[in-house]
Design a protein around this motif. Structure first.
Motif, short mmCIF file in Angstrom:
data_model
loop_
_atom_site.label_atom_id
_atom_site.label_comp_id
_atom_site.label_asym_id
_atom_site.label_seq_id
_atom_site.Cartn_x
_atom_site.Cartn_y
_atom_site.Cartn_z
N VAL A 110 22.19 -50.20 -81.62
CA VAL A 110 21.45 -50.67 -82.78
C VAL A 110 20.53 -49.53 -83.20
O VAL A 110 19.64 -49.14 -82.43
CB VAL A 110 20.63 -51.94 -82.49
CG1 VAL A 110 19.74 -52.28 -83.68
CG2 VAL A 110 21.54 -53.12 -82.16
N GLY A 111 20.74 -48.97 -84.39
CA GLY A 111 19.96 -47.82 -84.81
C GLY A 111 20.13 -46.67 -83.84
O GLY A 111 21.26 -46.28 -83.52
N ASP A 112 19.04 -46.15 -83.31
CA ASP A 112 19.11 -45.06 -82.34
C ASP A 112 19.08 -45.57 -80.90
O ASP A 112 19.16 -44.78 -79.96
CB ASP A 112 17.95 -44.08 -82.57
CG ASP A 112 18.08 -43.31 -83.87
OD1 ASP A 112 19.23 -43.05 -84.28
OD2 ASP A 112 17.05 -43.00 -84.49
N ASN A 113 18.94 -46.87 -80.72
CA ASN A 113 18.94 -47.45 -79.38
C ASN A 113 20.37 -47.66 -78.90
O ASN A 113 21.19 -48.24 -79.61
CB ASN A 113 18.20 -48.79 -79.37
CG ASN A 113 16.71 -48.65 -79.56
OD1 ASN A 113 16.11 -47.67 -79.13
ND2 ASN A 113 16.10 -49.62 -80.24
N THR A 114 20.67 -47.17 -77.71
CA THR A 114 22.00 -47.35 -77.13
C THR A 114 21.87 -47.82 -75.68
O THR A 114 20.86 -47.59 -75.02
CB THR A 114 22.81 -46.04 -77.15
OG1 THR A 114 22.17 -45.08 -76.30
CG2 THR A 114 22.94 -45.48 -78.56
N VAL A 115 22.91 -48.50 -75.19
CA VAL A 115 22.94 -48.93 -73.81
C VAL A 115 24.39 -48.99 -73.35
O VAL A 115 25.28 -49.29 -74.13
CB VAL A 115 22.26 -50.31 -73.65
CG1 VAL A 115 23.03 -51.41 -74.38
CG2 VAL A 115 22.10 -50.69 -72.18
N LYS A 116 24.63 -48.66 -72.09
CA LYS A 116 25.95 -48.78 -71.48
C LYS A 116 25.76 -49.47 -70.14
O LYS A 116 25.04 -48.97 -69.26
CB LYS A 116 26.59 -47.40 -71.30
CG LYS A 116 27.99 -47.43 -70.70
CD LYS A 116 28.59 -46.02 -70.67
CE LYS A 116 29.96 -46.00 -70.01
NZ LYS A 116 29.88 -46.24 -68.55
N LEU A 117 26.40 -50.63 -69.98
CA LEU A 117 26.23 -51.44 -68.78
C LEU A 117 27.58 -51.78 -68.16
O LEU A 117 28.55 -52.02 -68.87
CB LEU A 117 25.49 -52.74 -69.12
CG LEU A 117 24.08 -52.59 -69.70
CD1 LEU A 117 23.56 -53.94 -70.15
CD2 LEU A 117 23.14 -51.97 -68.67
N GLY A 118 27.62 -51.83 -66.84
CA GLY A 118 28.84 -52.13 -66.13
C GLY A 118 29.21 -53.60 -66.18
O GLY A 118 28.36 -54.47 -66.40
N ALA A 119 30.50 -53.88 -65.96
CA ALA A 119 30.97 -55.26 -65.87
C ALA A 119 30.53 -55.85 -64.54
O ALA A 119 30.08 -55.13 -63.62
CB ALA A 119 32.49 -55.30 -65.98
N TYR A 120 30.67 -57.16 -64.41
CA TYR A 120 30.30 -57.83 -63.16
C TYR A 120 31.47 -57.80 -62.18
O TYR A 120 32.63 -57.81 -62.57
CB TYR A 120 29.81 -59.25 -63.45
CG TYR A 120 28.39 -59.25 -63.96
CD1 TYR A 120 27.33 -59.42 -63.09
CD2 TYR A 120 28.11 -59.03 -65.31
CE1 TYR A 120 26.01 -59.39 -63.54
CE2 TYR A 120 26.79 -59.00 -65.77
CZ TYR A 120 25.76 -59.18 -64.88
OH TYR A 120 24.45 -59.14 -65.33
N ASP A 121 31.12 -57.76 -60.90
CA ASP A 121 32.10 -57.60 -59.83
C ASP A 121 32.73 -58.94 -59.48
O ASP A 121 32.36 -59.61 -58.51
CB ASP A 121 31.43 -56.99 -58.60
CG ASP A 121 32.44 -56.57 -57.54
OD1 ASP A 121 33.65 -56.65 -57.82
OD2 ASP A 121 32.01 -56.16 -56.44
N VAL A 122 33.70 -59.34 -60.30
CA VAL A 122 34.39 -60.61 -60.10
C VAL A 122 35.84 -60.33 -59.71
O VAL A 122 36.33 -59.21 -59.84
CB VAL A 122 34.34 -61.48 -61.38
CG1 VAL A 122 32.91 -61.83 -61.74
CG2 VAL A 122 35.03 -60.76 -62.54
#
Length: 322
Positions: free
Chosen positions: A234-246
């Motif tokens: 969103v705009g200049d904000n970025t995030v990268k997150l892992g999936a859950y260990d299922v």
């Protein structure tokens, strides 16, 4: 008032499953990305409706019954005796990923005309959602584009899934052109890493997402990364997150479930999506990851969509893949 109205294809997935005789047996699973998303939103407690076209056949009846069972309004579903409901046979790979073989020549989902779209349903929603599969052929291509254009003119928040199914397009040049043309209507986009490269030529998440956002005025980009989770911007904000260990057994519908989780959190945001803070963006993507991860633990998309309680339980108790 609806929270999400989804327009597009409703098809029957035939998914293989194990049996004692080790024969190949296919189980009927109603699906299609737009109705999967609607089902995911409804399972999380929001009010959803679906607009589309199915055959006046036994499979079309199953589609209607599935929508009603999932608590999705069927007012916008058209039934026809001119062609059959589209079928897709799914091959599950050892990784849990899947490949599709479509029986759609033509399928009822391709034959939706704009004059058959109940615009009052779009008038009464907060979010209008559409994808690209309904744009592979006419008249559903024009119906989809015009519905998105109408929703835009009414000030609706619009979510878009440029869901590339290569075998459904006459050629990939057309696919790219049409998928990009639809971007002009989108506020929130969910795209896979492979689709990002297909549409932009970029493999870098930051560069590719910024290119699309700058060119088309998109407010939020989400990029699914399979087992690696998802990226959000969103705009200049970025995030990268892992999936859950299922324990993943079937990835069918995982991306749609992820996006239903994203839209749920956007609806809960209480302010314009472009004003989401870095922490709020983090929470949106994390919630989407949990929603999508849970869906991979069951066979079939719609039956495996999680409840709100299940999502929060996953976030609290299941570790994230590193």
């Amino acid at each position: 008032m609806y929270d999400v109205v989804s327009l597009g294809e409703f098809i029957i997935d035939f998914t293989p499953y194990a049996n004692p005789e080790n024969k190949i047996v296919f189980e009927q699973k109603p699906g299609g990305a737009p109705c999967n998303l609607a089902a995911g939103v409804a399972k999380l407690g929001k009010k959803a409706a679906f607009i589309g076209k199915v055959g006046k056949d036994m499979f079309g009846d199953v589609c209607i019954e599935t929508l009603e069972k999932a608590d999705i309004d069927t007012k916008g579903v058209v039934m026809t005796d001119e062609c059959n409901t589209t079928l897709a046979f799914v091959k599950l790979l050892p990784s849990g990923d899947r490949r599709f073989s479509f029986y759609r020549n033509p399928g009822a989902d391709m034959m939706l005309g704009f004059d058959e779209v109940d615009l009052s349903i779009i008038d009464n929603t907060k979010i209008f959602h559409f994808g690209s599969v309904s744009m592979t052929h006419e008249p559903s291509r024009t119906a989809t584009m015009e519905a998105a254009k109408y929703a835009k003119s009414k000030g609706k928040l619009i979510s878009y899934d440029p869901n590339l199914r290569e075998s459904l397009w006459p050629d990939l040049g057309m696919a790219k052109d049409v998928m990009l043309e639809a971007m002009q209507y989108a506020d929130i986009v969910k795209i896979s890493h492979e689709e990002l490269e297909f549409l932009t030529g970029q493999t870098d998440l930051d560069a590719g997402s910024k290119m699309l956002m700058d060119q088309y005025g998109i407010k939020m980009m989400t990029i699914t990364l399979a087992a690696d989770g998802a990226y959000g911007r969103v705009g200049d904000n970025t995030v990268k997150l892992g999936a859950y260990d299922v324990k993943t057994i079937d990835t069918n519908g995982a991306g749609d479930s992820f996006f239903s989780g994203v839209l749920y959190k956007v609806l809960e945001l209480g302010k314009p999506v472009e004003e989401a803070t870095a922490q709020e963006l983090h929470d949106i993507i994390d919630f989407g990851n949990a929603t999508g991860s849970i869906t991979t633990t069951g066979y079939g998309a719609i039956p495996s969509m999680p409840t709100l309680e299940e999502v929060y339980d996953c976030i609290k108790n299941v570790p994230i893949l590193k």
